[in-house]
Design an enzyme around this catalytic site. Structure first.
Site, short mmCIF file in Angstrom:
data_model
loop_
_atom_site.label_atom_id
_atom_site.label_comp_id
_atom_site.label_asym_id
_atom_site.label_seq_id
_atom_site.Cartn_x
_atom_site.Cartn_y
_atom_site.Cartn_z
N SER A 1 6.63 3.38 3.09
CA SER A 1 7.10 4.56 3.83
C SER A 1 6.97 5.85 3.05
O SER A 1 7.87 6.69 3.04
CB SER A 1 8.56 4.40 4.27
OG SER A 1 8.66 3.37 5.18
N SER A 2 5.81 6.02 2.41
CA SER A 2 5.58 7.29 1.71
C SER A 2 5.57 8.44 2.71
O SER A 2 6.04 9.54 2.39
CB SER A 2 4.28 7.24 0.92
OG SER A 2 3.22 6.79 1.73
N ASP B 1 11.56 3.23 9.41
CA ASP B 1 11.34 3.86 8.10
C ASP B 1 12.21 5.10 7.94
O ASP B 1 12.85 5.31 6.90
CB ASP B 1 9.86 4.26 7.95
CG ASP B 1 8.93 3.10 8.23
OD1 ASP B 1 9.39 1.95 8.22
OD2 ASP B 1 7.73 3.35 8.45
C1 GLA Z 1 5.81 0.37 9.95
C2 GLA Z 1 6.40 1.29 10.99
C3 GLA Z 1 7.81 0.88 11.37
C4 GLA Z 1 7.89 -0.61 11.72
C5 GLA Z 1 7.17 -1.45 10.67
C6 GLA Z 1 7.08 -2.89 11.06
O1 GLA Z 1 6.51 0.49 8.75
O2 GLA Z 1 6.41 2.62 10.51
O3 GLA Z 1 8.26 1.67 12.44
O4 GLA Z 1 7.38 -0.85 13.00
O5 GLA Z 1 5.86 -0.97 10.42
O6 GLA Z 1 8.33 -3.47 11.09
#
Ligand code: GLA
Length: 423
Positions: A146-147, A202
């Site tokens: 989640s950068s 995220d």
């Molecule tokens: C990514 C997306 C999230 C989620 C995950 C899978 O990180 O940004 O919203 O859907 O994949 O769980």
């Protein structure tokens, strides 16, 4: 075999992050920032590809963060710089920016920051001020940690404060309802400004987690609970393996999974797949078996419904008040392993690098291991005894060398604080 010690990506301390972002700001803009705000990356313990299906997820915030030194401007201009773009400051205006695919489209990472102001204006906060900002992030880029959400959320808490929106509160006394509204705006930024059709896990992790806790996130109604997750107290650790395999959320694969879930829900006559109870799964799969794309829809639905069930079971287990040892630890590991199998076989979103990481970690003694995040590359996690972290990492690195993969990187994931302002 390699004798090199596995490489761990360190998190900057808050002080280091603040100093680096401030120094870059002074150098480029020749002024003092109003402050430095930060937002963490995340790993998800379990509950993958459930968020956009209205299900449960269980992320923690990482100590790895994006740091944003920012100064409010008197006009509508936005100027952005990072160490990678030092030579060329991104300049845009809140009067002209717009979604991806429109004339106002904003290039690259600037979309994640300027885009938050764009989304907030559409949410009723009109005439926001422009700003100058310098970004220094230690969230590994493109590692499925989640950068990009860290960028959005650091911008959200900074704009919230300099524009006086009053939504975020402080990390010590967060305003959870206000933060949930910031989450919505950050998700809109990701979906429309960056063109990635992601759910809200995220951004929720980055803005709504608590130190020492995992976040039980119910994506049906956005409600949260804070689940104690102090692994160090149990002599355990969560090893993150960044596979370095290319991962992207806007290349069509993620969107294809999401579209299949929506199709299945429509055929089953429910709004979201989370509405299918685990007891009703056999009948639901039976109904899907007469459709044209039965194989695909059955697999995707089976993953989502069983994954929500596994997440609920792990949350219940972690909340039962007993130490995470013995049979309880074994059961937690089994749930993580089963999650990975379901993502590999039914959701088809792992890749050889993820599967090898998980297998090697388990063979080296991990209690459980699975991919985390969107998949198709990115990172895996392994629940290990604290004293074995480096041995498990070394075993994974050796397995990668045998397979001829690029060397992975590692992180030690300690549940950290949500986004806020640095002192
Ligand atoms: C990514 C997306 C999230 C989620 C995950 C899978 O990180 O940004 O919203 O859907 O994949 O769980």
């Amino acid at each position: 075999m390699t004798n090199d010690a596995p490489v761990f990506a360190p998190a900057m301390s808050p002080k280091e992050g603040a100093e680096a972002a401030t120094a870059l700001f002074r150098e480029v803009f020749e002024a003092e920032p109003d402050g430095v705000w930060y937002a963490p990356g995340r790993v998800n313990i379990i509950g993958e590809h459930t968020d956009y299906n209205g299900g449960l997820a269980l992320p923690i915030a990482l100590p790895h963060r994006a740091h944003l030194a920012l100064r409010r401007r008197d006009d509508r201009t936005v100027r952005l710089v990072s160490p990678q773009t030092r030579e060329k400051v991104d300049v845009t205006s809140l009067d002209t920016i717009g979604p991806k695919g429109t004339p106002g489209e904003v290039a690259h990472w600037a979309a994640y920051i300027a885009g938050v102001a764009w989304a907030l204006e559409r949410d009723g906060f009109e005439d926001l001020p422009g700003f100058d900002a310098a970004l220094v992030s230690c969230v590994p880029l493109g590692g499925g940690l989640s950068s990009s959400a860290a960028l959005e959320c650091s911008a959200a808490v900074a704009i919230d404060e300099v524009a006086g929106l009053g939504l975020a509160g402080t990390p010590e006394e967060p305003d959870d309802a206000g933060r949930a509204r910031l989450v919505t705006n950050c998700v809109r930024t990701e979906n429309e400004m960056a063109g990635a059709p992601t759910g809200g896990m995220d951004q929720s992790a980055s803005l709504r987690c608590r130190e020492g806790h995992a976040l039980e996130l119910d994506c049906r109604d956005g409600s949260v609970a804070h689940v104690p997750f102090d692994l160090a107290a149990e002599d355990l650790a969560l090893l993150v393996i960044d596979t370095k395999a290319k991962h992207s959320l806007d290349d069509g694969q993620y969107g294809a999974r999401r579209a299949a879930c929506e199709r299945a829900a429509q055929i089953l006559g429910v709004e979201l797949l989370a509405d299918i109870a685990i007891e009703d799964l056999p009948q639901a799969l039976e109904r899907l078996s007469s459709t044209d794309d039965a194989d695909e829809l059955i697999k995707r639905t089976r993953h989502v419904v069983t994954e929500i069930d596994r997440t609920r079971r792990l949350v219940d287990l972690l909340q039962d008040g007993r130490p995470l040892r013995g049979e309880k630890l074994a059961e937690a590991g089994r749930l993580m392993d089963a999650s990975h199998e379901s993502l590999r076989v039914d959701y088809e979103c792992t890749c050889p690098e993820l599967d090898v990481a998980v297998e090697a970690a388990r063979a080296a003694g991990a209690h459980g291991a699975r991919m985390t995040g969107g998949g198709f590359g990115g990172s895996a996690i392994a629940l290990v005894d604290a004293k074995t972290v480096h041995d498990v990492a070394a075993a994974v690195a050796q397995a990668y060398e045998r397979e001829g993969f690029n060397p992975p990187a590692f992180l030690d994931a300690v549940p950290a604080a949500p986004a806020g302002r640095l002192p």
